[in-house]
Design a protein around this motif. Structure first.
Motif, PDB file in Angstrom:
ATOM      1  N   MET A 187       0.841  -1.167   0.000  1.00  0.00           N
ATOM      2  CA  MET A 187       0.000   0.000   0.000  1.00  0.00           C
ATOM      3  C   MET A 187       0.893   1.239   0.000  1.00  0.00           C
ATOM      4  SD  MET A 187      -2.855   1.296   2.733  1.00  0.00           S
ATOM      5  CE  MET A 187      -4.046   0.080   2.210  1.00  0.00           C
ATOM      6  N   LEU A 188       0.509   2.209  -0.752  1.00  0.00           N
ATOM      7  CA  LEU A 188       1.222   3.480  -0.810  1.00  0.00           C
ATOM      8  C   LEU A 188       0.362   4.573  -0.203  1.00  0.00           C
ATOM      9  CD1 LEU A 188       2.418   3.355  -4.513  1.00  0.00           C
ATOM     10  CD2 LEU A 188       3.759   2.802  -2.501  1.00  0.00           C
ATOM     11  N   VAL A 189       1.000   5.525   0.429  1.00  0.00           N
ATOM     12  CA  VAL A 189       0.300   6.694   0.958  1.00  0.00           C
ATOM     13  C   VAL A 189       1.011   7.925   0.404  1.00  0.00           C
ATOM     14  CG1 VAL A 189      -0.278   7.992   3.028  1.00  0.00           C
ATOM     15  CG2 VAL A 189      -0.384   5.495   3.051  1.00  0.00           C
ATOM     16  N   LEU A 190       0.240   8.866  -0.085  1.00  0.00           N
ATOM     17  CA  LEU A 190       0.780  10.090  -0.658  1.00  0.00           C
ATOM     18  C   LEU A 190       0.079  11.267  -0.010  1.00  0.00           C
ATOM     19  CD1 LEU A 190       2.464  11.483  -2.888  1.00  0.00           C
ATOM     20  CD2 LEU A 190       0.494  11.191  -4.380  1.00  0.00           C
ATOM     21  N   LYS A 191       0.848  12.190   0.538  1.00  0.00           N
ATOM     22  CA  LYS A 191       0.272  13.371   1.189  1.00  0.00           C
ATOM     23  C   LYS A 191       0.691  14.599   0.387  1.00  0.00           C
ATOM     24  CE  LYS A 191       0.425  15.891   5.577  1.00  0.00           C
ATOM     25  NZ  LYS A 191       0.988  15.889   6.939  1.00  0.00           N
ATOM     26  N   ILE A 192      -0.285  15.343  -0.102  1.00  0.00           N
ATOM     27  CA  ILE A 192      -0.024  16.571  -0.851  1.00  0.00           C
ATOM     28  C   ILE A 192       0.048  17.721   0.150  1.00  0.00           C
ATOM     29  CG2 ILE A 192      -0.839  18.112  -2.670  1.00  0.00           C
ATOM     30  CD1 ILE A 192      -0.175  15.256  -3.628  1.00  0.00           C
ATOM     31  N   THR A 193       1.156  18.448   0.160  1.00  0.00           N
ATOM     32  CA  THR A 193       1.328  19.513   1.151  1.00  0.00           C
ATOM     33  C   THR A 193       1.337  20.919   0.557  1.00  0.00           C
ATOM     34  OG1 THR A 193       3.731  19.312   1.026  1.00  0.00           O
ATOM     35  CG2 THR A 193       2.598  18.002   2.722  1.00  0.00           C
ATOM     36  N   ASN A 194       1.294  21.030  -0.763  1.00  0.00           N
ATOM     37  CA  ASN A 194       1.354  22.366  -1.360  1.00  0.00           C
ATOM     38  C   ASN A 194       0.232  22.619  -2.364  1.00  0.00           C
ATOM     39  OD1 ASN A 194       2.289  20.655  -3.379  1.00  0.00           O
ATOM     40  ND2 ASN A 194       3.777  22.143  -4.148  1.00  0.00           N
ATOM     41  N   ALA A 195      -0.940  22.075  -2.113  1.00  0.00           N
ATOM     42  CA  ALA A 195      -2.062  22.234  -3.044  1.00  0.00           C
ATOM     43  C   ALA A 195      -2.400  23.694  -3.339  1.00  0.00           C
ATOM     44  CB  ALA A 195      -3.289  21.485  -2.528  1.00  0.00           C
ATOM     45  N   PRO A 196      -2.473  24.585  -2.347  1.00  0.00           N
ATOM     46  CA  PRO A 196      -2.797  25.983  -2.675  1.00  0.00           C
ATOM     47  C   PRO A 196      -1.780  26.636  -3.617  1.00  0.00           C
ATOM     48  CG  PRO A 196      -3.118  25.594  -0.338  1.00  0.00           C
ATOM     49  CD  PRO A 196      -2.439  24.367  -0.902  1.00  0.00           C
ATOM     50  N   GLU A 197      -0.504  26.308  -3.438  1.00  0.00           N
ATOM     51  CA  GLU A 197       0.518  26.883  -4.304  1.00  0.00           C
ATOM     52  C   GLU A 197       0.396  26.371  -5.739  1.00  0.00           C
ATOM     53  OE1 GLU A 197       1.178  25.461  -1.336  1.00  0.00           O
ATOM     54  OE2 GLU A 197       2.039  27.066  -0.126  1.00  0.00           O
ATOM     55  N   VAL A 198       0.081  25.091  -5.886  1.00  0.00           N
ATOM     56  CA  VAL A 198      -0.089  24.512  -7.221  1.00  0.00           C
ATOM     57  C   VAL A 198      -1.281  25.146  -7.926  1.00  0.00           C
ATOM     58  CG1 VAL A 198      -0.646  22.396  -8.493  1.00  0.00           C
ATOM     59  CG2 VAL A 198       1.032  22.343  -6.651  1.00  0.00           C
TER      60      VAL A 198
END
Length: 82
Positions: A1-12
């Protein structure tokens, strides 16, 4: 299982649509938008490689210092099988 956390969504989102429009959208909407686009691209690329599986956007968990924090409102926002 992989986990991915997006931390810069507002900047993108700001880079794609501009700072003014980004300022008008809540950060939670920015996260959902980035997650949805990422899910679409992941499915497209993984399917092209012949992989099959499932991917989900989940609310209520957080990845901190190699541990999971699970909140009271655990919720699968989006689930796709590919």
């Amino acid at each position: 299982m992989l986990v991915l956390k997006i931390t810069n969504a507002p900047e993108v989102v700001a880079a794609k649509i501009g700072r003014f429009l980004e300022a008008l959208t809540p950060d939670s909407l920015d996260e959902k938008t980035v997650e949805d686009v990422l899910i679409q691209e992941l499915i497209k690329n993984l399917t092209a490689e012949g992989l099959k599986g499932e991917v989900a956007a989940v609310r209520g968990i957080d990845l901190k210092d190699k541990t999971f924090e699970v909140g009271d409102g655990l919720h699968v926002r989006r689930h796709e099988t590919f």
